[in-house]
Design a protein around this motif. Sequence first.
Motif, PDB file in Angstrom:
ATOM      1  N   CYS A 233       0.867  -1.128  -0.145  1.00  0.00           N
ATOM      2  CA  CYS A 233      -0.013  -0.026   0.106  1.00  0.00           C
ATOM      3  C   CYS A 233       0.989   1.153  -0.134  1.00  0.00           C
ATOM      4  O   CYS A 233       1.697   1.328   1.060  1.00  0.00           O
ATOM      5  N   TYR A 234       0.859   2.128  -1.097  1.00  0.00           N
ATOM      6  CA  TYR A 234       1.898   3.163  -1.227  1.00  0.00           C
ATOM      7  C   TYR A 234       1.175   4.198  -1.973  1.00  0.00           C
ATOM      8  O   TYR A 234       0.027   4.072  -2.670  1.00  0.00           O
ATOM      9  N   VAL A 235       2.185   5.165  -2.044  1.00  0.00           N
ATOM     10  CA  VAL A 235       1.589   6.541  -2.884  1.00  0.00           C
ATOM     11  C   VAL A 235       2.663   6.463  -4.069  1.00  0.00           C
ATOM     12  O   VAL A 235       3.691   6.665  -3.755  1.00  0.00           O
ATOM     13  N   LYS A 236       2.279   6.325  -5.256  1.00  0.00           N
ATOM     14  CA  LYS A 236       3.014   6.677  -6.507  1.00  0.00           C
ATOM     15  C   LYS A 236       2.936   8.220  -6.955  1.00  0.00           C
ATOM     16  O   LYS A 236       1.816   8.620  -6.902  1.00  0.00           O
ATOM     17  N   TYR A 237       4.055   8.754  -7.135  1.00  0.00           N
ATOM     18  CA  TYR A 237       4.007  10.250  -7.631  1.00  0.00           C
ATOM     19  C   TYR A 237       4.986  10.471  -8.959  1.00  0.00           C
ATOM     20  O   TYR A 237       5.949   9.638  -8.941  1.00  0.00           O
ATOM     21  N   ASP A 238       4.750  11.449  -9.413  1.00  0.00           N
ATOM     22  CA  ASP A 238       5.595  11.994 -10.678  1.00  0.00           C
ATOM     23  C   ASP A 238       6.584  12.818 -10.013  1.00  0.00           C
ATOM     24  O   ASP A 238       6.378  13.628  -9.305  1.00  0.00           O
ATOM     25  N   GLY A 265      -0.154  12.349  -8.934  1.00  0.00           N
ATOM     26  CA  GLY A 265       0.449  10.922  -8.503  1.00  0.00           C
ATOM     27  C   GLY A 265      -1.085  10.175  -8.323  1.00  0.00           C
ATOM     28  O   GLY A 265      -2.153  10.610  -8.524  1.00  0.00           O
ATOM     29  N   ASN A 266      -0.988   9.235  -7.408  1.00  0.00           N
ATOM     30  CA  ASN A 266      -2.352   8.371  -6.662  1.00  0.00           C
ATOM     31  C   ASN A 266      -1.942   7.387  -5.753  1.00  0.00           C
ATOM     32  O   ASN A 266      -0.695   6.874  -5.652  1.00  0.00           O
ATOM     33  N   THR A 267      -2.788   6.956  -4.995  1.00  0.00           N
ATOM     34  CA  THR A 267      -2.631   5.909  -3.983  1.00  0.00           C
ATOM     35  C   THR A 267      -2.936   4.569  -4.779  1.00  0.00           C
ATOM     36  O   THR A 267      -3.608   4.400  -5.482  1.00  0.00           O
ATOM     37  N   CYS A 268      -1.982   3.552  -4.279  1.00  0.00           N
ATOM     38  CA  CYS A 268      -2.014   2.246  -5.383  1.00  0.00           C
ATOM     39  C   CYS A 268      -1.834   1.044  -4.187  1.00  0.00           C
ATOM     40  O   CYS A 268      -1.199   1.193  -2.974  1.00  0.00           O
ATOM     41  N   ILE A 269      -2.369  -0.115  -4.647  1.00  0.00           N
ATOM     42  CA  ILE A 269      -2.167  -1.082  -3.780  1.00  0.00           C
ATOM     43  C   ILE A 269      -1.710  -2.399  -4.549  1.00  0.00           C
ATOM     44  O   ILE A 269      -2.114  -2.423  -5.710  1.00  0.00           O
ATOM     45  N   SER A 270      -1.202  -3.389  -3.902  1.00  0.00           N
ATOM     46  CA  SER A 270      -0.975  -4.863  -4.734  1.00  0.00           C
ATOM     47  C   SER A 270      -1.222  -5.965  -3.252  1.00  0.00           C
ATOM     48  O   SER A 270      -1.270  -5.447  -2.195  1.00  0.00           O
TER      49      SER A 270
END
Length: 288
Positions: A233-238, A265-270
């Motif tokens: 669970c993390y935040v990916k950003y430019d 960016g956006n919040t992402c999960i896997s």
Amino acid sequence: GYDVLDVQPTDGITNAFFDWRQAAVPISISRLEERQNATAHRIVDLMKAKIMQAEIGIKEFFGKMLLQGNALVSAANNIYDPYTNTSNGSLGVEPLNKLIALDPTSSSIAPVVGNINQSTASWWRNQFKVSGLTTSSKPIDFLLEADLVYNNSSKGPGGAPDLILTDQNTYQLWRAAYYDKYRTQAPASADYPFENFKFNKAVVMWDEFMPDVYSNSTTITYGSAFFINTKFCYVKYDKETNFINTEFQKPVNQDAKVAHILWMGNTCISNRRKLGVWAKLPATLTYS
């Protein structure tokens, strides 16, 4: 020895897609304000104060988008839908209430997460627990139920949750449950009140914007807690748009100038099954 090795590709890798989202906050100052503030006797540098105000504003806005979703716009909206700008329809980051859903089996409540339908893909469902505790429950009951959610979120490779995010009242109940369980005649150097305490291997923290997940509301009736494994669970950003300050521009029809703080960016999960949510926690417990 000489057995033939399996060369079939491993199944189970599915692409999850999360759209880019953007946020911006303006910094505006008129020439009149600049000249009125351009004196050796000024108490505050107005430009620096405006920039600080904008920085604080976008931090608060980001936190609300993450935890309150579109209920940030109106209390009648859902906490699991992304914040939607009422003037241009643009969307904010995916809220935690959507990424870690209280009902991941639902076919109607935000069923598609990362372009994958959680109502049909059972492997793409997080852990969840609607609490059976009441105001007459004891602190040990609270800790046992928390342990259940923690252990369910720990199953499988990838480790256990390392962050638990909750509301202020639940955080205080949690600390009090620790005290009730472990109280003793402690020296002055003891750890109580367990500031920044851990539950198993997870740091427990609270946030003022945490909603009532069970009631789908920003008004807290019941407590809630997210069990987060930060590997998934993390935040990916430019990297070129990570809270950057743009240059000031002067409109042709105004004696003023405007700049913006921008984020993209956006919040992402896997591996979603490694995440969990605990909801409908009572506001009080019975302490003997």
